[in-house]
Motif scaffolding. Structure first.
Motif, PDB file in Angstrom:
ATOM      1  N   UNK A   1       0.841  -1.204   0.000  1.00 14.51           N
ATOM      2  CA  UNK A   1       0.000   0.000   0.000  1.00 14.51           C
ATOM      3  C   UNK A   1       0.872   1.247   0.000  1.00 14.51           C
ATOM      4  N   UNK A   2       1.909   1.253   0.834  1.00 15.51           N
ATOM      5  CA  UNK A   2       2.816   2.406   0.878  1.00 15.51           C
ATOM      6  C   UNK A   2       3.448   2.659  -0.483  1.00 15.51           C
ATOM      7  N   UNK A   3       3.894   1.587  -1.129  1.00 16.93           N
ATOM      8  CA  UNK A   3       4.548   1.732  -2.433  1.00 16.93           C
ATOM      9  C   UNK A   3       3.566   2.238  -3.482  1.00 16.93           C
ATOM     10  N   UNK A   4       2.347   1.744  -3.444  1.00 15.90           N
ATOM     11  CA  UNK A   4       1.380   2.125  -4.475  1.00 15.90           C
ATOM     12  C   UNK A   4       0.941   3.581  -4.353  1.00 15.90           C
ATOM     13  N   UNK A   5       0.803   4.058  -3.125  1.00 14.80           N
ATOM     14  CA  UNK A   5       0.272   5.405  -2.927  1.00 14.80           C
ATOM     15  C   UNK A   5       1.319   6.413  -2.454  1.00 14.80           C
TER      16      UNK A   5
ATOM     17  N   UNK B   1      -6.280   7.685   9.933  1.00 17.40           N
ATOM     18  CA  UNK B   1      -6.593   6.574  10.833  1.00 17.40           C
ATOM     19  C   UNK B   1      -8.031   6.151  10.550  1.00 17.40           C
ATOM     20  N   UNK B   2      -8.214   5.101   9.766  1.00 15.90           N
ATOM     21  CA  UNK B   2      -9.566   4.729   9.364  1.00 15.90           C
ATOM     22  C   UNK B   2      -9.586   3.331   8.776  1.00 15.90           C
ATOM     23  N   UNK B   3     -10.685   2.625   8.996  1.00 21.66           N
ATOM     24  CA  UNK B   3     -10.846   1.287   8.447  1.00 21.66           C
ATOM     25  C   UNK B   3     -12.314   0.944   8.279  1.00 21.66           C
ATOM     26  N   UNK B   4     -12.561  -0.226   7.741  1.00 22.96           N
ATOM     27  CA  UNK B   4     -13.920  -0.658   7.482  1.00 22.96           C
ATOM     28  C   UNK B   4     -14.225  -0.598   6.003  1.00 22.96           C
ATOM     29  N   UNK B   5     -14.887  -1.620   5.487  1.00 24.13           N
ATOM     30  CA  UNK B   5     -15.134  -1.719   4.048  1.00 24.13           C
ATOM     31  C   UNK B   5     -15.995  -0.580   3.518  1.00 24.13           C
ATOM     32  N   UNK B   6     -16.869  -0.029   4.364  1.00 19.82           N
ATOM     33  CA  UNK B   6     -17.723   1.073   3.898  1.00 19.82           C
ATOM     34  C   UNK B   6     -16.943   2.366   3.676  1.00 19.82           C
ATOM     35  N   UNK B   7     -15.696   2.409   4.134  1.00 15.74           N
ATOM     36  CA  UNK B   7     -14.885   3.611   3.968  1.00 15.74           C
ATOM     37  C   UNK B   7     -13.869   3.512   2.825  1.00 15.74           C
ATOM     38  N   UNK B   8     -13.866   2.393   2.111  1.00 17.63           N
ATOM     39  CA  UNK B   8     -12.880   2.214   1.043  1.00 17.63           C
ATOM     40  C   UNK B   8     -12.915   3.342   0.015  1.00 17.63           C
ATOM     41  N   UNK B   9     -14.089   3.774  -0.483  1.00 19.51           N
ATOM     42  CA  UNK B   9     -14.082   4.851  -1.488  1.00 19.51           C
ATOM     43  C   UNK B   9     -13.447   6.145  -0.991  1.00 19.51           C
TER      44      UNK B   9
ATOM     45  N   UNK C   1      -6.286  -4.620   1.216  1.00 22.02           N
ATOM     46  CA  UNK C   1      -6.392  -5.443   0.008  1.00 22.02           C
ATOM     47  C   UNK C   1      -7.198  -4.744  -1.074  1.00 22.02           C
ATOM     48  N   UNK C   2      -8.278  -4.067  -0.668  1.00 24.57           N
ATOM     49  CA  UNK C   2      -9.105  -3.342  -1.636  1.00 24.57           C
ATOM     50  C   UNK C   2      -8.326  -2.213  -2.295  1.00 24.57           C
ATOM     51  N   UNK C   3      -7.469  -1.553  -1.512  1.00 22.05           N
ATOM     52  CA  UNK C   3      -6.683  -0.442  -2.043  1.00 22.05           C
ATOM     53  C   UNK C   3      -5.678  -0.891  -3.091  1.00 22.05           C
ATOM     54  N   UNK C   4      -5.328  -2.170  -3.051  1.00 19.04           N
ATOM     55  CA  UNK C   4      -4.357  -2.716  -4.000  1.00 19.04           C
ATOM     56  C   UNK C   4      -5.018  -3.244  -5.273  1.00 19.04           C
ATOM     57  N   UNK C   5      -6.336  -3.250  -5.296  1.00 20.02           N
ATOM     58  CA  UNK C   5      -7.066  -3.750  -6.457  1.00 20.02           C
ATOM     59  C   UNK C   5      -7.547  -2.601  -7.323  1.00 20.02           C
ATOM     60  N   UNK C   6      -7.695  -2.845  -8.599  1.00 20.71           N
ATOM     61  CA  UNK C   6      -8.220  -1.841  -9.513  1.00 20.71           C
ATOM     62  C   UNK C   6      -7.240  -0.714  -9.748  1.00 20.71           C
TER      63      UNK C   6
END
Length: 318
Positions: A73-77, A281-289, A311-316
């Motif tokens: 995630x760090x590398x991607x963003x 500082x945040x988590x939960x699938x509803x906050x991915x967007x 994992x979601x942040x690494x997809x798409x």
């Protein structure tokens, strides 16, 4: 539904069992079902870890899969640091462990130095106070990064900033105004108050910013504010995917063109971007967007979240 993990070796299995039991607060039976192992094995691992002396205030056992996710995630963003904690089924437990991990990160960043610390709002951030283990020098200070909401709770910006200031042993400064004004003109009138503009300036010069974000649904405290509730449909039609320090952002991380974004009393996201250390500082699938939008906008240089989000942040597309 059972989760199936591929472990590098037995040490990783021990690490995950220990984390879920001692930090995640799950029962031995829950862990056994989740990891598809026997309860007897879970009990044996917990006993071994206790006897080994590896359980202190925090676990000294690494979770390799979480570390690998964090590095990707760090590398991607383009982040300086990411911390990923395991997923937990319980909503509040998930917020707690993310918050406590953020407190550990904040302790490393603060390190007993002389500085200003900016604090956002939200339940996840409120848990970070529990794991703070440093004290700031007397000349340091804490400042709330947003105005407040009318209904008080432990997640309001005033309460969260106060808790941080007490834990760090320094004074606290507040944006003593509602987070949203009726219109931009009302905001400008309120900011004629010199003391308030001084605090707003302090939000900009704070060395560290610890912030959270929220989705746009009826469960959040922000959408309960009347002016937001009355304008939520128009905010959504303009493409907003969530709020960040009260600002409504689209999927690319751009503030939408809505009067609420011009009527807010809070540190602007572009100013947060300039800080040496800015932590989402945040988590939960509803906050991915909204988390993805914030990272796309480059507003923070550090992230604390959970496995599912990572994992979601690494997809798409990035």
């Amino acid at each position: 539904m059972k989760e199936h993990f591929v472990f590098v070796d037995d040490e990783q299995e021990r690490a995950r069992v220990a984390w879920l039991y001692f930090i995640g607060g799950q029962t031995q039976q829950e862990i056994a079902q989740r990891m598809n192992i026997t309860r007897l094995k879970v009990n044996k691992i917990i006993r071994q870890v206790r006897q080994s002396g590896q359980i202190q205030i925090h676990l000294s056992l690494p979770l390799v899969d979480c570390i690998e996710l964090a590095e990707k995630v760090s590398a991607r963003y383009g982040l300086m640091e990411t911390v990923v904690v395991p997923d937990l089924h319980d909503y509040l437990d998930q917020k707690r462990v993310i918050g406590e991990a953020a407190g550990e990160m904040a302790s490393e960043l603060i390190g007993g130095r002389d500085m200003g610390v900016g604090i956002g709002s939200g339940r996840t951030l409120s848990f970070a106070v529990r794991s703070l283990r440093v004290r700031l020098k007397p000349e340091s200070w804490v400042v709330g990064l947003t105005g407040g909401v009318t209904s008080g709770s432990s997640t309001n910006s005033f309460e969260v900033a106060t808790a941080f200031a007490r834990a760090l042993g320094v004074e606290c400064h507040y944006l003593t105004a509602p987070i949203y004004c009726a219109n931009p003109e009302s905001r400008n009138a309120i900011l004629l108050n010199d003391e308030l503009t001084d605090v707003l300036a302090r939000t900009e010069i704070a060395d560290i910013g610890l912030v959270s974000c929220g989705p746009l649904n009826s469960d959040t405290s922000l959408t309960h504010i009347r002016i937001v509730k009355d304008n939520l449909d128009s905010v959504l039609k303009l493409g907003a995917v969530g709020e960040f320090m009260g600002y409504f952002l689209d999927a690319q991380g751009r503030p939408i063109n809505h009067f609420l974004n011009d009527s807010i009393i809070a540190l602007p996201p572009d100013k947060l971007k300039l800080k040496p250390a800015s932590v989402l500082v945040s988590g939960g699938l509803n906050k991915i967007p909204i988390i993805r939008a914030i990272l796309r906008g480059g507003y923070v240089n550090r992230l604390v979240t959970n496995e599912g989000v990572a994992r979601a942040l690494l997809q798409g597309p990035r």
